[in-house]
Design an enzyme around this catalytic site. Structure first.
Site, PDB file in Angstrom:
ATOM      1  N   ARG A  61       0.789  -1.222   0.000  1.00 31.38           N
ATOM      2  CA  ARG A  61       0.000   0.000   0.000  1.00 31.38           C
ATOM      3  C   ARG A  61       0.835   1.293   0.000  1.00 31.38           C
ATOM      4  O   ARG A  61       0.417   2.287  -0.572  1.00 31.38           O
ATOM      5  CB  ARG A  61      -0.877  -0.035   1.254  1.00 31.38           C
ATOM      6  CG  ARG A  61      -2.042   0.862   1.218  1.00 31.38           C
ATOM      7  CD  ARG A  61      -3.009   0.543   2.307  1.00 31.38           C
ATOM      8  NE  ARG A  61      -2.343   0.037   3.514  1.00 31.38           N
ATOM      9  CZ  ARG A  61      -2.994  -0.294   4.620  1.00 31.38           C
ATOM     10  NH1 ARG A  61      -4.293  -0.178   4.671  1.00 31.38           N
ATOM     11  NH2 ARG A  61      -2.358  -0.754   5.673  1.00 31.38           N
TER      12      ARG A  61
ATOM     13  N   LYS B  76      -0.379 -18.535   6.740  1.00 26.35           N
ATOM     14  CA  LYS B  76      -1.306 -18.754   7.824  1.00 26.35           C
ATOM     15  C   LYS B  76      -1.701 -17.397   8.429  1.00 26.35           C
ATOM     16  O   LYS B  76      -0.928 -16.446   8.301  1.00 26.35           O
ATOM     17  CB  LYS B  76      -0.696 -19.678   8.866  1.00 26.35           C
ATOM     18  CG  LYS B  76       0.378 -19.024   9.728  1.00 26.35           C
ATOM     19  CD  LYS B  76       0.728 -19.859  10.916  1.00 26.35           C
ATOM     20  CE  LYS B  76       1.358 -18.995  11.960  1.00 26.35           C
ATOM     21  NZ  LYS B  76       1.795 -19.618  13.153  1.00 26.35           N
TER      22      LYS B  76
ATOM     23  N   HIS C 124       5.687 -23.231   7.695  1.00 18.30           N
ATOM     24  CA  HIS C 124       7.149 -23.200   7.570  1.00 18.30           C
ATOM     25  C   HIS C 124       7.830 -24.281   8.410  1.00 18.30           C
ATOM     26  O   HIS C 124       8.980 -24.617   8.153  1.00 18.30           O
ATOM     27  CB  HIS C 124       7.705 -21.804   7.865  1.00 18.30           C
ATOM     28  CG  HIS C 124       7.614 -21.395   9.287  1.00 18.30           C
ATOM     29  ND1 HIS C 124       6.497 -20.815   9.823  1.00 18.30           N
ATOM     30  CD2 HIS C 124       8.503 -21.493  10.293  1.00 18.30           C
ATOM     31  CE1 HIS C 124       6.711 -20.572  11.092  1.00 18.30           C
ATOM     32  NE2 HIS C 124       7.914 -20.976  11.409  1.00 18.30           N
TER      33      HIS C 124
ATOM     34  N   GLU D  80       8.398 -21.214  23.102  1.00 15.96           N
ATOM     35  CA  GLU D  80       9.040 -19.946  22.759  1.00 15.96           C
ATOM     36  C   GLU D  80       9.341 -19.171  24.033  1.00 15.96           C
ATOM     37  O   GLU D  80       8.570 -19.258  24.991  1.00 15.96           O
ATOM     38  CB  GLU D  80       8.109 -19.089  21.897  1.00 15.96           C
ATOM     39  CG  GLU D  80       7.694 -19.736  20.592  1.00 15.96           C
ATOM     40  CD  GLU D  80       6.713 -18.858  19.832  1.00 15.96           C
ATOM     41  OE1 GLU D  80       7.115 -18.305  18.811  1.00 15.96           O
ATOM     42  OE2 GLU D  80       5.563 -18.725  20.272  1.00 15.96           O
TER      43      GLU D  80
ATOM     44  N   ASP E 249      -2.771 -20.596  16.638  1.00 15.30           N
ATOM     45  CA  ASP E 249      -1.501 -20.134  16.083  1.00 15.30           C
ATOM     46  C   ASP E 249      -0.514 -21.291  15.884  1.00 15.30           C
ATOM     47  O   ASP E 249       0.285 -21.269  14.955  1.00 15.30           O
ATOM     48  CB  ASP E 249      -0.906 -19.081  17.029  1.00 15.30           C
ATOM     49  CG  ASP E 249       0.177 -18.246  16.360  1.00 15.30           C
ATOM     50  OD1 ASP E 249       0.016 -17.932  15.172  1.00 15.30           O
ATOM     51  OD2 ASP E 249       1.175 -17.916  17.026  1.00 15.30           O
TER      52      ASP E 249
ATOM     53  N   HIS F  54       1.147 -26.168  12.987  1.00 17.71           N
ATOM     54  CA  HIS F  54       2.527 -26.671  13.126  1.00 17.71           C
ATOM     55  C   HIS F  54       2.593 -27.988  13.907  1.00 17.71           C
ATOM     56  O   HIS F  54       3.224 -28.948  13.470  1.00 17.71           O
ATOM     57  CB  HIS F  54       3.410 -25.650  13.838  1.00 17.71           C
ATOM     58  CG  HIS F  54       3.420 -24.310  13.184  1.00 17.71           C
ATOM     59  ND1 HIS F  54       3.471 -24.154  11.824  1.00 17.71           N
ATOM     60  CD2 HIS F  54       3.381 -23.053  13.689  1.00 17.71           C
ATOM     61  CE1 HIS F  54       3.470 -22.866  11.530  1.00 17.71           C
ATOM     62  NE2 HIS F  54       3.405 -22.174  12.644  1.00 17.71           N
TER      63      HIS F  54
ATOM     64  N   LYS G 258       4.131 -19.566  24.998  1.00 20.16           N
ATOM     65  CA  LYS G 258       4.970 -18.368  24.944  1.00 20.16           C
ATOM     66  C   LYS G 258       5.512 -18.101  26.332  1.00 20.16           C
ATOM     67  O   LYS G 258       4.935 -18.554  27.319  1.00 20.16           O
ATOM     68  CB  LYS G 258       4.140 -17.173  24.467  1.00 20.16           C
ATOM     69  CG  LYS G 258       3.841 -17.241  22.987  1.00 20.16           C
ATOM     70  CD  LYS G 258       3.493 -15.894  22.433  1.00 20.16           C
ATOM     71  CE  LYS G 258       3.292 -15.924  20.941  1.00 20.16           C
ATOM     72  NZ  LYS G 258       4.550 -16.002  20.172  1.00 20.16           N
TER      73      LYS G 258
HETATM   74  P1  NAD Z   1       2.215  -6.637   8.404  1.00 16.82           P
HETATM   75  O1  NAD Z   1       1.070  -5.908   9.020  1.00 16.82           O
HETATM   76  O2  NAD Z   1       3.583  -6.343   8.892  1.00 16.82           O
HETATM   77  O3  NAD Z   1       2.224  -6.318   6.832  1.00 16.82           O
HETATM   78  C1  NAD Z   1       1.064  -6.224   6.084  1.00 16.82           C
HETATM   79  C2  NAD Z   1       1.386  -5.863   4.641  1.00 16.82           C
HETATM   80  O4  NAD Z   1       0.146  -5.765   3.938  1.00 16.82           O
HETATM   81  C3  NAD Z   1       2.102  -4.548   4.435  1.00 16.82           C
HETATM   82  O5  NAD Z   1       3.011  -4.690   3.365  1.00 16.82           O
HETATM   83  C4  NAD Z   1       0.997  -3.591   3.990  1.00 16.82           C
HETATM   84  O6  NAD Z   1       1.424  -2.560   3.109  1.00 16.82           O
HETATM   85  C5  NAD Z   1       0.114  -4.546   3.222  1.00 16.82           C
HETATM   86  N1  NAD Z   1      -1.271  -4.059   3.154  1.00 16.82           N
HETATM   87  C6  NAD Z   1      -2.147  -3.893   4.175  1.00 16.82           C
HETATM   88  N2  NAD Z   1      -3.314  -3.414   3.681  1.00 16.82           N
HETATM   89  C7  NAD Z   1      -3.167  -3.301   2.350  1.00 16.82           C
HETATM   90  C8  NAD Z   1      -4.006  -2.857   1.287  1.00 16.82           C
HETATM   91  N3  NAD Z   1      -5.259  -2.458   1.492  1.00 16.82           N
HETATM   92  N4  NAD Z   1      -3.508  -2.893   0.046  1.00 16.82           N
HETATM   93  C9  NAD Z   1      -2.250  -3.296  -0.194  1.00 16.82           C
HETATM   94  N5  NAD Z   1      -1.415  -3.717   0.751  1.00 16.82           N
HETATM   95  C10 NAD Z   1      -1.868  -3.707   2.008  1.00 16.82           C
HETATM   96  O7  NAD Z   1       1.870  -8.172   8.464  1.00 16.82           O
HETATM   97  P2  NAD Z   1       2.893  -9.419   8.540  1.00 16.82           P
HETATM   98  O8  NAD Z   1       3.343  -9.585   9.935  1.00 16.82           O
HETATM   99  O9  NAD Z   1       3.918  -9.277   7.469  1.00 16.82           O
HETATM  100  O10 NAD Z   1       1.938 -10.656   8.235  1.00 16.82           O
HETATM  101  C11 NAD Z   1       1.414 -10.933   6.953  1.00 16.82           C
HETATM  102  C12 NAD Z   1       0.662 -12.255   7.017  1.00 16.82           C
HETATM  103  O11 NAD Z   1       1.554 -13.309   7.331  1.00 16.82           O
HETATM  104  C13 NAD Z   1      -0.420 -12.296   8.100  1.00 16.82           C
HETATM  105  O12 NAD Z   1      -1.479 -13.092   7.655  1.00 16.82           O
HETATM  106  C14 NAD Z   1       0.280 -12.971   9.258  1.00 16.82           C
HETATM  107  O13 NAD Z   1      -0.624 -13.624  10.106  1.00 16.82           O
HETATM  108  C15 NAD Z   1       1.132 -13.974   8.504  1.00 16.82           C
HETATM  109  N6  NAD Z   1       2.308 -14.410   9.242  1.00 16.82           N
HETATM  110  C16 NAD Z   1       3.178 -13.499   9.757  1.00 16.82           C
HETATM  111  C17 NAD Z   1       4.302 -13.933  10.441  1.00 16.82           C
HETATM  112  C18 NAD Z   1       5.296 -12.954  10.997  1.00 16.82           C
HETATM  113  O14 NAD Z   1       6.253 -13.416  11.616  1.00 16.82           O
HETATM  114  N7  NAD Z   1       5.141 -11.659  10.792  1.00 16.82           N
HETATM  115  C19 NAD Z   1       4.546 -15.303  10.593  1.00 16.82           C
HETATM  116  C20 NAD Z   1       3.653 -16.223  10.025  1.00 16.82           C
HETATM  117  C21 NAD Z   1       2.542 -15.742   9.352  1.00 16.82           C
END
Ligand code: NAD
Length: 485
Positions: A45, A145, A175, A213, A232, A237, A337
């Protein structure tokens, strides 16, 4: 030779992308595992241009793989950054997908869409891809996920994605399955003869699978408070690790041969009743405590968490499989956790020898497969202590992968991303697997939603509520760390 690709990462400026995906792709690139013309397109975004986006990724690589960026392979940083482009879009704006299509149409390459966004954005993205005709038969889509929060929402999500893509195009990521030791579990079981005859109810007393964790909820309090440890960690997992441990030998390494066997395990899980849920599941939440001597907050005092939250940060459960190989063998699964130690491991506890000719007590053999923090396999056996008499002591045989394979170990995301680019879905969840896993856990979610009281408190920095030790004690066993070493 790897094939050419366009990898489009929706949410490409998010935490997951910066912390895991770019470092994994960078490491693969440094090892010449990416096609020279392969492109990585971040779609998110924020208003960024390519230069600003590359600077952001470069900073993330400095932070998460510093030894690679600054080390002898520093030259591949420039090559990697040159693959990156940025595409600003609001995923809700259908028109923008047509522009994305134009840039992808110019090339003859494998297109992969990676949905690294919250699940609320899956529907608009899949709708936008379909509307723009980007869901051609040659494309692949990767789903992060959480893949739903219950059986109904998981089915809804699967219907949504399968309305635009076929099952063979869908890669549901977990993963943990990308971890080298999980695949080594297959090698250990099916590449050797000595273990398989013992791998059953005759010789195994119980199996314990732990993902512990030390971290709390960090910056993700709001997300976690709506999710909890069970959704989660357990539903995905831990169940996947259980499947890899308990499955029958597949007829080949063909993706469906492996996944068919995993599915059979999920289908063999003994269904829950209200009584078995009450007796066999411990649900905890961390209170204030101390982590390595440093005071740690209670879960309910963490940022983004409701002060009256009854979300669980710990789960331990005893599952059983109704099949010939495993009938009657408890499978203890637990995750938490703010635990005493960061540790992910699978422990196979063997039965005691039927008769002892020694005066020393015999400690039953244990095979410990460690996934985290380091990856290793350790077999605890009895040996004669040196000196007079026949005094036996527990010792261990270690398989240290680093010693035998000194080359850099592939990160889980690296392997999985390469598998997607190569079109190998073996380590990804099939729809029927996801469905079977949710079907098994749904009665627990229903029970907790209506009948269960608040989770039991445990001190941050401990191994969870004492009730979890009682759970294993009832089965005449103890958690791995509670046993003598
Ligand atoms: P985050 O909030 O850090 O990032 C979200 C991303 O989505 C950003 O790049 C943002 O720009 C984009 N975004 C949000 N709204 C938008 C829109 N309307 N249009 C375009 N882009 C948009 O989230 P994250 O931590 O990176 O997690 C992403 C996914 O992965 C989630 O489903 C989360 O549950 C999953 N996940 C995250 C982790 C982790 O360690 N962060 C681990 C496993 C799974």
């Amino acid at each position: 030779m790897e094939s050419n690709f366009d990898l489009v990462i929706f949410g490409g400026t998010g935490d997951l992308a910066l912390r895991k995906l770019y470092p994994a792709l960078f490491l693969a690139d440094c090892d010449d595992r990416l096609h020279p013309q392969g492109r990585i397109i971040a779609a998110a975004r924020q208003a960024l241009d390519d230069a600003a986006f590359r600077a952001k990724v470069s900073e993330a690589l400095m932070r998460f793989v510093p030894e690679m960026v600054q080390g002898a392979r520093a030259e591949c940083l420039q090559r990697f950054l040159a693959r990156l482009t940025y595409f600003a879009l609001d995923v809700n704006d259908v028109n923008q997908y047509r522009d994305l299509k134009k840039s992808l149409d110019e090339r003859d390459s494998q297109t992969v869409f990676y949905l690294s966004v919250g699940p609320a954005l899956f529907a608009p993205i899949i709708g936008g891809l379909k509307e723009a005709g980007l869901n051609t038969a040659e494309t692949r889509i990767v789903l992060e996920k959480p893949l739903g929060r219950d059986l109904a929402s998981s089915r809804q999500l699967n219907s949504l994605v399968l309305d635009a893509f076929t099952e063979s195009q869908v890669y549901r990521i977990d993963h943990y399955l990308g971890k080298e030791t999980v695949q080594n579990l297959l090698a250990l079981r099916f590449g050797n003869t000595f273990l398989e005859p013992l791998w059953n109810r005759t010789w195994v007393s119980d199996v314990q699978i732990t993902i512990a964790e030390t971290v709390g909820v960090e910056t993700r309090g709001e997300f976690y408070d709506g999710t909890g440890a069970f959704r989660d960690m357990v539903q995905n997992h831990l169940l996947n690790l259980l499947c890899m441990t308990a499955m029958e030998p597949p007829s080949s390494l063909d993706p469906d041969a492996v996944r068919d066997e995993k599915l059979q395990v999920l289908r063999s899980l003994k269904p829950w009743t209200q009584d078995t849920i009450r007796e066999n599941i411990v649900r905890g939440q961390y209170r204030a405590g101390s982590m390595a001597g440093v005071p740690a907050l209670a879960y309910v005092s963490e940022q983004g968490v409701s002060a009256s939250s009854s979300t669980e940060t710990y789960v331990a459960l005893r599952a059983e499989l109704s099949n010939w190989r495993w009938a009657g063998v408890p499978f203890y699964l637990r995750t938490g956790k703010r635990m005493a130690e960061r540790r992910a491991e699978i422990v196979i506890n063997f039965k005691s020898p039927p008769h002892s000719i020694f005066q020393s007590p015999l400690v039953p053999n244990r095979l410990v497969i460690k996934l985290q923090p380091e990856e290793s396999v350790r077999l605890y056996t009895m040996a004669k202590a040196s000196g007079d008499g026949m005094h036996l002591r527990e010792v261990h045989l270690d398989l240290d992968f680093k010693e035998f394979f000194p080359e850099r170990r592939q990160d889980a995301y690296e392997r999985l991303l390469l598998d997607v680019l190569r079109g190998n879905p073996t380590l990804f969840m099939r729809r029927d697997e996801a469905d079977a896993a949710w079907r098994w856990v749904q009665p627990i979610l229903d029970y907790w939603a209506t009948e269960a009281g608040p989770p039991i408190g445990y001190a941050a920095g401990s191994w969870g509520p004492p009730a979890s030790s009682r759970l294993t004690a009832r089965g005449d066993t103890a958690w791995h760390e509670e046993r003598s070493v």
